[in-house]
Scaffold this motif. Structure first.
Motif, mmCIF file in Angstrom:
data_model
loop_
_atom_site.group_PDB
_atom_site.id
_atom_site.type_symbol
_atom_site.label_atom_id
_atom_site.label_comp_id
_atom_site.label_asym_id
_atom_site.label_seq_id
_atom_site.Cartn_x
_atom_site.Cartn_y
_atom_site.Cartn_z
ATOM 1 N N TRP A 39 0.815 -1.212 0.000
ATOM 2 C CA TRP A 39 0.000 0.000 0.000
ATOM 3 C C TRP A 39 0.847 1.260 0.000
ATOM 4 O O TRP A 39 0.325 2.345 -0.090
ATOM 5 C CB TRP A 39 -0.958 0.006 1.200
ATOM 6 C CG TRP A 39 -0.332 -0.574 2.422
ATOM 7 C CD1 TRP A 39 0.549 0.016 3.261
ATOM 8 C CD2 TRP A 39 -0.511 -1.889 2.892
ATOM 9 N NE1 TRP A 39 0.939 -0.845 4.241
ATOM 10 C CE2 TRP A 39 0.288 -2.048 4.042
ATOM 11 C CE3 TRP A 39 -1.268 -2.984 2.475
ATOM 12 C CZ2 TRP A 39 0.357 -3.222 4.771
ATOM 13 C CZ3 TRP A 39 -1.205 -4.149 3.203
ATOM 14 C CH2 TRP A 39 -0.403 -4.271 4.336
ATOM 15 N N GLY A 40 2.143 1.124 0.140
ATOM 16 C CA GLY A 40 3.036 2.274 0.053
ATOM 17 C C GLY A 40 3.303 2.939 1.390
ATOM 18 O O GLY A 40 2.762 2.548 2.422
ATOM 19 N N ASN A 41 4.133 3.972 1.352
ATOM 20 C CA ASN A 41 4.553 4.655 2.568
ATOM 21 C C ASN A 41 3.986 6.064 2.717
ATOM 22 O O ASN A 41 4.328 6.760 3.663
ATOM 23 C CB ASN A 41 6.089 4.744 2.618
ATOM 24 C CG ASN A 41 6.720 3.376 2.777
ATOM 25 O OD1 ASN A 41 6.150 2.493 3.399
ATOM 26 N ND2 ASN A 41 7.905 3.206 2.204
ATOM 27 N N ASP A 42 3.167 6.495 1.770
ATOM 28 C CA ASP A 42 2.589 7.838 1.902
ATOM 29 C C ASP A 42 1.525 7.844 3.000
ATOM 30 O O ASP A 42 1.294 6.836 3.659
ATOM 31 C CB ASP A 42 2.024 8.318 0.556
ATOM 32 C CG ASP A 42 0.905 7.434 0.023
ATOM 33 O OD1 ASP A 42 0.567 6.429 0.683
ATOM 34 O OD2 ASP A 42 0.373 7.742 -1.059
ATOM 35 N N ASP A 43 0.879 8.978 3.220
ATOM 36 C CA ASP A 43 -0.090 9.101 4.309
ATOM 37 C C ASP A 43 -1.246 8.115 4.173
ATOM 38 O O ASP A 43 -1.614 7.437 5.133
ATOM 39 C CB ASP A 43 -0.637 10.533 4.387
ATOM 40 C CG ASP A 43 0.401 11.528 4.874
ATOM 41 O OD1 ASP A 43 1.409 11.083 5.457
ATOM 42 O OD2 ASP A 43 0.196 12.743 4.662
ATOM 43 N N ILE A 44 -1.815 8.057 2.990
ATOM 44 C CA ILE A 44 -2.957 7.159 2.773
ATOM 45 C C ILE A 44 -2.504 5.703 2.875
ATOM 46 O O ILE A 44 -3.166 4.874 3.498
ATOM 47 C CB ILE A 44 -3.630 7.439 1.409
ATOM 48 C CG1 ILE A 44 -4.292 8.824 1.442
ATOM 49 C CG2 ILE A 44 -4.670 6.363 1.088
ATOM 50 C CD1 ILE A 44 -4.878 9.265 0.125
ATOM 51 N N LEU A 47 -2.159 4.691 6.469
ATOM 52 C CA LEU A 47 -3.462 4.439 7.108
ATOM 53 C C LEU A 47 -4.031 3.088 6.676
ATOM 54 O O LEU A 47 -4.538 2.328 7.501
ATOM 55 C CB LEU A 47 -4.446 5.565 6.773
ATOM 56 C CG LEU A 47 -4.151 6.926 7.392
ATOM 57 C CD1 LEU A 47 -5.099 7.977 6.839
ATOM 58 C CD2 LEU A 47 -4.245 6.854 8.907
ATOM 59 N N ILE A 48 -3.932 2.818 5.387
ATOM 60 C CA ILE A 48 -4.420 1.533 4.877
ATOM 61 C C ILE A 48 -3.621 0.388 5.502
ATOM 62 O O ILE A 48 -4.182 -0.621 5.934
ATOM 63 C CB ILE A 48 -4.337 1.481 3.341
ATOM 64 C CG1 ILE A 48 -5.351 2.453 2.740
ATOM 65 C CG2 ILE A 48 -4.571 0.059 2.826
ATOM 66 C CD1 ILE A 48 -5.210 2.654 1.247
ATOM 67 N N GLY A 49 -2.306 0.552 5.573
ATOM 68 C CA GLY A 49 -1.452 -0.478 6.153
ATOM 69 C C GLY A 49 -1.778 -0.744 7.607
ATOM 70 O O GLY A 49 -1.874 -1.900 8.035
ATOM 71 N N ALA A 50 -1.971 0.318 8.384
ATOM 72 C CA ALA A 50 -2.301 0.159 9.806
ATOM 73 C C ALA A 50 -3.629 -0.560 9.968
ATOM 74 O O ALA A 50 -3.770 -1.473 10.801
ATOM 75 C CB ALA A 50 -2.330 1.517 10.494
ATOM 76 N N ALA A 51 -4.614 -0.163 9.153
ATOM 77 C CA ALA A 51 -5.934 -0.806 9.236
ATOM 78 C C ALA A 51 -5.839 -2.269 8.834
ATOM 79 O O ALA A 51 -6.406 -3.151 9.501
ATOM 80 C CB ALA A 51 -6.927 -0.069 8.345
ATOM 81 N N CYS A 52 -5.116 -2.540 7.782
ATOM 82 C CA CYS A 52 -4.969 -3.917 7.304
ATOM 83 C C CYS A 52 -4.284 -4.793 8.357
ATOM 84 O O CYS A 52 -4.712 -5.921 8.610
ATOM 85 C CB CYS A 52 -4.182 -3.915 6.005
ATOM 86 S SG CYS A 52 -3.998 -5.554 5.274
#
Length: 103
Positions: A39-44, A47-52
């Motif tokens: 999901w990448g390292n940018d802001d979005i 957030l996606i990574g943390a949720a996942c």
């Protein structure tokens, strides 16, 4: 009619299934980690990574708990088979004793 052999067989099967399912779950989680952070390292992406990661951890915990309970049920069924056999032996011995007393 309770069949101790059937109880024992079901218990053993549940324990085997539990063991295999737990192994598969752990393999899946290891494989999932191998994908890294697509999901990448940018802001979005963060957030996606943390949720996942949170959802994956929670789901894994729920699955692992359910799988362990299957194993516990298997152990309980084996114990129940043993207790049924013990009860049958005790009843047989008691009835044999009564038969001998009555002649």
């Amino acid at each position: 009619m309770v069949d101790p052999d059937s109880l024992r067989g079901a218990g053993t099967s549940l324990q085997d299934i539990s063991d295999r399912f737990l192994t598969e779950l752990r393999t899946f989680l290891t494989d999932l980690q191998g994908f890294g952070a697509p999901w990448g390292n940018d802001d979005i992406g963060s957030l996606i990574g943390a949720a996942c990661e949170e959802v994956t951890a929670y789901a894994a915990e729920c699955f692992e708990s359910a799988i362990e309970e299957l194993g516990v049920v298997g152990v309980d069924l084996n114990r129940m088979a043993h207790l049924v056999e013990e009860d049958e032996r005790a009843i047989t011995a008691h009835l044999s004793g009564l038969g001998q007393e009555l002649g």
